[in-house]
Scaffold this active site. Structure first.
Site, PDB file in Angstrom:
ATOM      1  CG  ASP A  33      -2.108  -1.232   1.060  1.00 55.71           C
ATOM      2  OD1 ASP A  33      -2.204  -1.521   0.201  1.00 55.71           O
ATOM      3  OD2 ASP A  33      -2.561  -1.175   2.222  1.00 55.71           O
ATOM      4  CG  PHE A  34       5.044   3.093   1.775  1.00 53.91           C
ATOM      5  CD1 PHE A  34       4.788   4.317   2.574  1.00 53.91           C
ATOM      6  CD2 PHE A  34       6.305   2.858   1.272  1.00 53.91           C
ATOM      7  CE1 PHE A  34       5.770   5.465   2.551  1.00 53.91           C
ATOM      8  CE2 PHE A  34       7.279   4.159   1.297  1.00 53.91           C
ATOM      9  CZ  PHE A  34       6.924   5.217   1.967  1.00 53.91           C
ATOM     10  CD  GLU A  35       6.609  -1.354  -2.815  1.00 52.60           C
ATOM     11  OE1 GLU A  35       7.719  -1.539  -3.403  1.00 52.60           O
ATOM     12  OE2 GLU A  35       5.957  -2.223  -2.634  1.00 52.60           O
ATOM     13  CG  PHE A  36      -1.433   2.018  -5.175  1.00 59.09           C
ATOM     14  CD1 PHE A  36      -1.571   1.230  -6.168  1.00 59.09           C
ATOM     15  CD2 PHE A  36      -2.405   2.876  -4.341  1.00 59.09           C
ATOM     16  CE1 PHE A  36      -2.749   1.680  -6.875  1.00 59.09           C
ATOM     17  CE2 PHE A  36      -3.210   3.188  -5.047  1.00 59.09           C
ATOM     18  CZ  PHE A  36      -3.587   2.548  -6.342  1.00 59.09           C
ATOM     19  CG  LEU A  83     -34.163 -10.358 -11.789  1.00 62.28           C
ATOM     20  CD1 LEU A  83     -32.940 -10.724 -10.931  1.00 62.28           C
ATOM     21  CD2 LEU A  83     -34.107 -10.802 -13.266  1.00 62.28           C
ATOM     22  CD  GLU A 112     -24.738 -13.937 -11.759  1.00 62.75           C
ATOM     23  OE1 GLU A 112     -24.888 -12.788 -11.579  1.00 62.75           O
ATOM     24  OE2 GLU A 112     -24.619 -14.220 -13.193  1.00 62.75           O
ATOM     25  CE  LYS A 114     -33.248  -9.939  -5.923  1.00 61.85           C
ATOM     26  NZ  LYS A 114     -32.853  -8.960  -4.886  1.00 61.85           N
ATOM     27  CG  ASP A 116     -30.168  -5.963   0.452  1.00 61.63           C
ATOM     28  OD1 ASP A 116     -30.977  -5.491  -0.704  1.00 61.63           O
ATOM     29  OD2 ASP A 116     -30.529  -6.158   1.393  1.00 61.63           O
ATOM     30  CE1 TYR A 223     -26.792  -7.253 -12.455  1.00 57.60           C
ATOM     31  CE2 TYR A 223     -25.817  -7.003 -10.261  1.00 57.60           C
ATOM     32  CZ  TYR A 223     -26.855  -6.573 -11.169  1.00 57.60           C
ATOM     33  OH  TYR A 223     -27.684  -5.980 -10.927  1.00 57.60           O
ATOM     34  CE  LYS A 286     -27.921 -12.558 -14.181  1.00 56.38           C
ATOM     35  NZ  LYS A 286     -26.918 -11.686 -14.213  1.00 56.38           N
ATOM     36  CE  LYS A 310     -35.671 -11.061  -2.290  1.00 53.47           C
ATOM     37  NZ  LYS A 310     -36.902  -9.868  -2.624  1.00 53.47           N
ATOM     38  CB  CYS A 404     -44.674  15.903  23.152  1.00 53.38           C
ATOM     39  SG  CYS A 404     -43.162  16.313  21.987  1.00 53.38           S
ATOM     40  CB  CYS A 407     -42.426  20.207  23.551  1.00 52.37           C
ATOM     41  SG  CYS A 407     -43.949  19.511  23.070  1.00 52.37           S
ATOM     42  CB  CYS A 422     -46.495  16.648  19.689  1.00 43.92           C
ATOM     43  SG  CYS A 422     -46.299  18.321  20.740  1.00 43.92           S
ATOM     44  CB  CYS A 428     -42.742  19.917  19.521  1.00 48.36           C
ATOM     45  SG  CYS A 428     -42.380  18.451  19.536  1.00 48.36           S
TER      46      CYS A 428
END
Length: 667
Positions: A33-36, A83, A112, A114, A116, A223, A286, A310, A404, A407, A422, A428
Site C-alpha cells: 500500500d505504501f508503494e502504491f 426480476l 449468482e 443477489k 443487496d 454481473y 440465469k 428470495k 410529548c 416538549c 403533538c 416542539c
C-alpha cells in the site's frame, strides 16, 4: 521535454490501473500500500503541474472532489428490467417447466448471489468509463458518473480484447464493516445512525460532493454484459471475459448443469450467507446459453430467462429493554422498541419500530418481555410476537405515553388512524426542525447546500426557528459553525437568495400547512392569486376548489388563525419570497383536452406522474384525484389496481395506456 512528461504521466496511469486491477479484481496485489500511495502521489504532482495532459479517467480522480448540483435524467438504451421472484423450490420447478416447454432442449444455469444494494448501468467506450446511470424506473435513471468513478471496484480503464462500446450492469453496495464505520462516525458527531447498508449505499450515490462519496467506502460487483452483439455464446463465458478486462465479478457465482445443482447452491448460501462480509437477500438464477435467452425474451417487466430466489425472513428471540417515542416533522409519534442486541440476518439489531399504540396492544407487550424479532425483506426489523412462557408475571403492561417526550405537551389521538401526535407544532423541537427541512426540500423551495444537519446546527445555535429566519442569515453567522468553510457559507446564502424566485405554489407547499401537499398547493395557487387571498377565504369558498374537502379547509383556516404563522408570512413577504401568483407561468399549449378530466394510476414508464399532470393542464384538461362519474379518462401504467377496477365497474370511463394518452395530445 513535454513529450517525456506526457509519457511519464501515461505510464504511471497505466501502471496504477494495473495495480488496481491486481488488488480489487484478482485480489493479488504485487506492491505494498505504501508503494502504491507513492506512485499515486507522484502522478497527482505531475498532473497538477501539467493540466494540459488531463484525463477524465485518471486514477487520481478516484479521490473525488467534483461537485454535482443536480443529476441529469438519462434514458437507458437497453431497459433495466426487474426480476420475477420465487420463494420456494416449487416456484423454481414451475419456472423450469415453462423454460423446457419453450425451448425443448437441455438447459444449464448460472447461479449468482443477489447483492443487496443499488443497481447501476455503466457505459464503456474504447475501454474507458464513459457514463454511469442509476436504475431509476428501468426506462431512465440519474446520471451519477462522478460518484461512481470514486468506487475502486469499478475500472476506469479496461485492458484486453474488449468490445468498442457496451454496458456493464451491476450492484453497488456497502460491506458491513464499512457500514459500521460510517455509523460510528455519525454517532461520534451526535447524528442518528443509518438504518441499513442497502439504503445507505443508495443514498450515498446521490451525495453532491464525490469526495464525500469516496469516504463512504462503497463496493461494487458487475454481473451483466449488455450490447447489441455478444463476444461469447454463454453468460458464464461472458463473466470470465469481463473479469479479464478488469471487472470485479462475484467469486461465488457458479455454473450449474441442472436445477438440482441450483438448489444445492441455494441451500448452501441460505445457511452460509452470514459468513459473507456483505448482505445478500437471495440468489439470482440465469439461463446460461445466450441464444436460449434471446429465444425466451421478456415479459412486460421481467426477462423470462432469469429468476430471483428470495430467502425467507429470519426470526430470533431477544429481550425488550424499553420503549421510547420519536416525534416526526408533522408531530406524529412513533414508538420504538429498544432491544437487547441480537444477531439477526448477519447484523446486530438493537431497535424495532412498533408503529402505533394499536400494535403495542395487539402484541400485548409488557416490560422486559422476551419477543420474537423478524427482518421483513432482510431490511427493517419488526416484533412479530411474544414468548409468554418467559414473561415475569410482575412485569407491567406497557402504557402509551400521554405527553410529548420532546416538549411535554399533552398528545392528541387521531382515532380513525390509530396515531398520536403533538399539537405544539411551532415550538416542539423536532417539528420546528422538520418544518424547516421541509421548506428547503427539492419539491418545495429547493435551497441547495442547506441540508438537515446544517439546519439542526442553526437551530441549536438559536439562529433559526422558522423558515423566515433563513432570509435574515448572514455569512458571518454561518462561518463559526462546525465544518463550515467560507465557500460553503456563501453557497448557502446564494441558495437562499435564489429561492426568492421559486413560484407561489411551491412556497405554499413549503410553508407546511397540514394536509396541503404538492397537488393541493397547485390547486390553491390556481384559485387564489396570493397568500392574502387564501388567508381571507372562508371554509365554503375553500371547499369549492376541486379536491379540497372539509378537513383540508379546516387546516388552512387554523393555520391563518395562528398569529405566529401570520408573522412568518409577513416576514417572508418582506424578504421578497413569491407569495402571489405570477401570471402566464403555465403556458397553455392547446385546448385539445378542454373540459376533459384525467387520473393516472399504476407505475408509469413513459413519463412521471408530475409530468403527466402538467401535460393535461397545458392542453386545457383537468386532473382529479379519485375515480368517479366525473372522470373522463383513466390512464393506467403497470400494476394498476383498485382504481382500474372501480373505473371498469362504472363503465363510462375511458381507459387508456400511456401511449394512447400521448396520442390524444398529438404526440
Amino acid at each position: 521535454m513535454s513529450e517525456n512528461i506526457q509519457k511519464k504521466i501515461e505510464d504511471l496511469r497505466e501502471e496504477i490501473h494495473q495495480h488496481n486491477y491486481n488488488y480489487y479484481t484478482l485480489d493479488e496485489p504485487t506492491i505494498s500500500d505504501f508503494e502504491f500511495d507513492l506512485k499515486l502521489k507522484e502522478l497527482q504532482y505531475l498532473e497538477a503541474k501539467h493540466p494540459e495532459f488531463f484525463d477524465s479517467n485518471s486514477p487520481t480522480l478516484r479521490v473525488g472532489g467534483e461537485i454535482t448540483k443536480n443529476f441529469p435524467t438519462v434514458q437507458h438504451q437497453f431497459r433495466m428490467y426487474s426480476l420475477d421472484n420465487s420463494y420456494d423450490f416449487n416456484d423454481l420447478e414451475d419456472w423450469e417447466k415453462r423454460l423446457q416447454k419453450s425451448l425443448d432442449e437441455p438447459i444449464s444455469y448460472v447461479a449468482e448471489l443477489k447483492y443487496d444494494g443499488a443497481s447501476i448501468s455503466i457505459l464503456y467506450e474504447n475501454g474507458k468509463l464513459k457514463q454511469a446511470v442509476t436504475r431509476g424506473d428501468g426506462f431512465q435513471g440519474d446520471e451519477i458518473t462522478a460518484n461512481v468513478k470514486t468506487i475502486s471496484d469499478i475500472p476506469l480503464q479496461l485492458h484486453g480484447d474488449f468490445p468498442e462500446r457496451f454496458y456493464m450492469r451491476g450492484e453497488i453496495y456497502l460491506t458491513r464493516k464499512n457500514f459500521d464505520k460510517i455509523n460510528i462516525r455519525r454517532e461520534e458527531e451526535g447524528l442518528d445512525p443509518f438504518m441499513n447498508p442497502r439504503n445507505t449505499a443508495s443514498g450515498s450515490l446521490k451525495i453532491q460532493d464525490s469526495a464525500e462519496v469516496r469516504k463512504r467506502g462503497l463496493s461494487a460487483v458487475l454481473y451483466q454484459f449488455i450490447a447489441n452483439d455478444f463476444p461469447a455464446k454463454t453468460h458464464w463465458e461472458l463473466l470470465q471475459k469481463t473479469k479479464s478486462w478488469g471487472f470485479k465479478i462475484s467469486e461465488q457465482a457458479k455454473l450449474c448443469n441442472s436445477l438440482d445443482e441450483v438448489k444445492d447452491f441455494i441451500n448452501f448460501w441460505d445457511t452460509q450467507r452470514h459468513q459473507l462480509g456483505f448482505d445478500i437477500d437471495g440468489i439470482v438464477i440465469k439461463v446460461n446459453d445466450l441464444s436460449q435467452q434471446k429465444a425466451l425474451g421478456y415479459t412486460a417487466k421481467s426477462p423470462r430467462w432469469a429468476m430471483a430466489y428470495k430467502f425467507k425472513a429470519e426470526k430470533v428471540e431477544t429481550e425488550l429493554q424499553s420503549v421510547t417515542y420519536q416525534v416526526g416533522r408533522t408531530g406524529a409519534i412513533t414508538p420504538v422498541a429498544n432491544l437487547k442486541p441480537v444477531l439477526l440476518a448477519g447484523t446486530v439489531v438493537k431497535r424495532a419500530s412498533l408503529h402505533n399504540e394499536d400494535i403495542i396492544k395487539k402484541l400485548g407487550l409488557h416490560d422486559h418481555d422476551f419477543v420474537y424479532v423478524e427482518k421483513g425483506g432482510e431490511i427493517i426489523p419488526k416484533i412479530v410476537g411474544v414468548n409468554l412462557d418467559k414473561r415475569n408475571p410482575e412485569n407491567q403492561e406497557i402504557q402509551y405515553i400521554k405527553n410529548c417526550p420532546e416538549c411535554g405537551t399533552e398528545l392528541i389521538k387521531i382515532e380513525d388512524q390509530a396515531i398520536h401526535f403533538c399539537p405544539n407544532e411551532l415550538h416542539c423541537p423536532p417539528q420546528v426542525v422538520g418544518r424547516m427541512i421541509h421548506y428547503v426540500s427539492r419539491k418545495a423551495l429547493n435551497i441547495e447546500n442547506l441540508g438537515s444537519e446544517t439546519i439542526e446546527q442553526l437551530y441549536r445555535e438559536k439562529l433559526v426557528e422558522n423558515p423566515a429566519d433563513f432570509y435574515a442569515l448572514t455569512k458571518e453567522q454561518l462561518l463559526p459553525l462546525e465544518r463550515m468553510a467560507e465557500k460553503s457559507a456563501q453557497n448557502i446564502i446564494d441558495g437562499i437568495e435564489k429561492s426568492k424566485e421559486i413560484p407561489f405554489e411551491k412556497v405554499l407547499y413549503g410553508i407546511g400547512i397540514k394536509h396541503v401537499g404538492e397537488t393541493v398547493a397547485k390547486k390553491l395557487a390556481k384559485n387564489f392569486t396570493s397568500i392574502d387571498d387564501l388567508r381571507k377565504a372562508t371554509a365554503e369558498e375553500l371547499v369549492q376548489v376541486e379536491d379540497i374537502g372539509g378537513k383540508i379547509a379546516e387546516s388552512i383556516i387554523a393555520f391563518f388563525q395562528n398569529p405566529e404563522n401570520i408573522l412568518m408570512i409577513e416576514r417572508l413577504k418582506s424578504y421578497g419570497v413569491q407569495l402571489e401568483r405570477r401570471e402566464n407561468t403555465n403556458e397553455i399549449l392547446s385546448n385539445v383536452l378542454e373540459n376533459k378530466t384525467f387520473l393516472f394510476t399504476g407505475k408509469l414508464s413513459l413519463f412521471t406522474r408530475d409530468d403527466a399532470e402538467e401535460m393535461v393542464e397545458k392542453h386545457g384538461g383537468k386532473n382529479i384525484s379519485a375515480v368517479s362519474k366525473n372522470l373522463n379518462y383513466l390512464v393506467v401504467g403497470e400494476k394498476a389496481g383498485s382504481k382500474l377496477k372501480k373505473a371498469q365497474d362504472i363503465g363510462t370511463i375511458e381507459i387508456l395506456d400511456e401511449q394512447q394518452f400521448l396520442d390524444l395530445l398529438g404526440n
